[in-house]
Scaffold this active site. Sequence first.
Site, PDB file in Angstrom:
ATOM      1  CD  GLU A 151       0.259 -12.934   1.230  1.00  0.00           C
ATOM      2  OE1 GLU A 151      -0.282 -11.952   1.789  1.00  0.00           O
ATOM      3  OE2 GLU A 151       0.985 -12.834   0.228  1.00  0.00           O
ATOM      4  CD  GLU A 181       5.601 -12.606  -4.279  1.00  0.00           C
ATOM      5  OE1 GLU A 181       4.610 -12.060  -4.792  1.00  0.00           O
ATOM      6  OE2 GLU A 181       6.058 -12.296  -3.179  1.00  0.00           O
TER       7      GLU A 181
END
Length: 294
Positions: free
Chosen positions: A170, A175
């Site tokens: 991932e 974020e």
Amino acid sequence: MLNRSHQIGLLALLSSGLLACGGGGGVSPQSELPSQPDPITWQLSWSDEFNDSQLDLNKWTFDMGNGFMLNDQYISGWGNNELQAYTNKAANVRLNGNGQLIIQALVEGSSDQYGNYNYSSARLKTQGLFAQAYGRFEARIKLPVGQGLWPAFWLMPQDNVYGTWAASGEIDIMEARGSNPSQVNGTLHYGAQWPNNTYSERHYLFTDSDINEFHVYRIDWTLQGIYWYVDDQLYASQSAWYTQDQAFPAPFDQDFYIIMNLAVGGNYDGNPQSNQIFPAQMEVDYVRVYEALN
């Protein structure tokens, strides 16, 4: 990503791209200077400028609801104890007519067909429509501020070539925690299938701005490593990872697709302390992907 529980790994254990950037043990070194990438000539391979009147469904699809079914069991909160139901409604995802995508989190009453959830939002992805290995992935985004808001721009593997999460990897391009508007994070998840996975995180600190202004978040993903940028400023690089019995560059040698979402509550930034932060908007000016010519 540092505080996520075992639910995250359960969420991703048999799925591809359902979680909102999962957890597991790891380190977060920040003292070393990032290495510089070799010069590359880039060519645009995919983009969305959001200049149409409606979202291009040839480029984007949606995750829906507050969770998913796994072995006849409903896993709520997307494995992260998130509070929102994701929808494809215009109230939650739309183009504003000025060339921007709006992902909007709202306070709900006794909600809708997704169940009784106090918040709604949206999560878009290119899964099954576009995926690429290596390249430059970037987006110009303005993020909302307030505890309990969790916006993200990230990549997941199109196929679980090396096994289920996080063995096939991932890549979190960006974020943020709404409670800490002066910082964004970039992270890799890899190593093995949950619960034996690991991660390595880097962060960028704003000095004269914050996430509530437009910034360009980007990675350059090459054969040598992955490099993170904010507004063309290189702030981190990683070039050491592995998966299962496979050495570098696995798992980051496969096609990955794009995800953008705005979560509410959960393990990453806690739950909202006030509904006065809503409606909360993640504004996306463009998303662009490039491939290397050299």
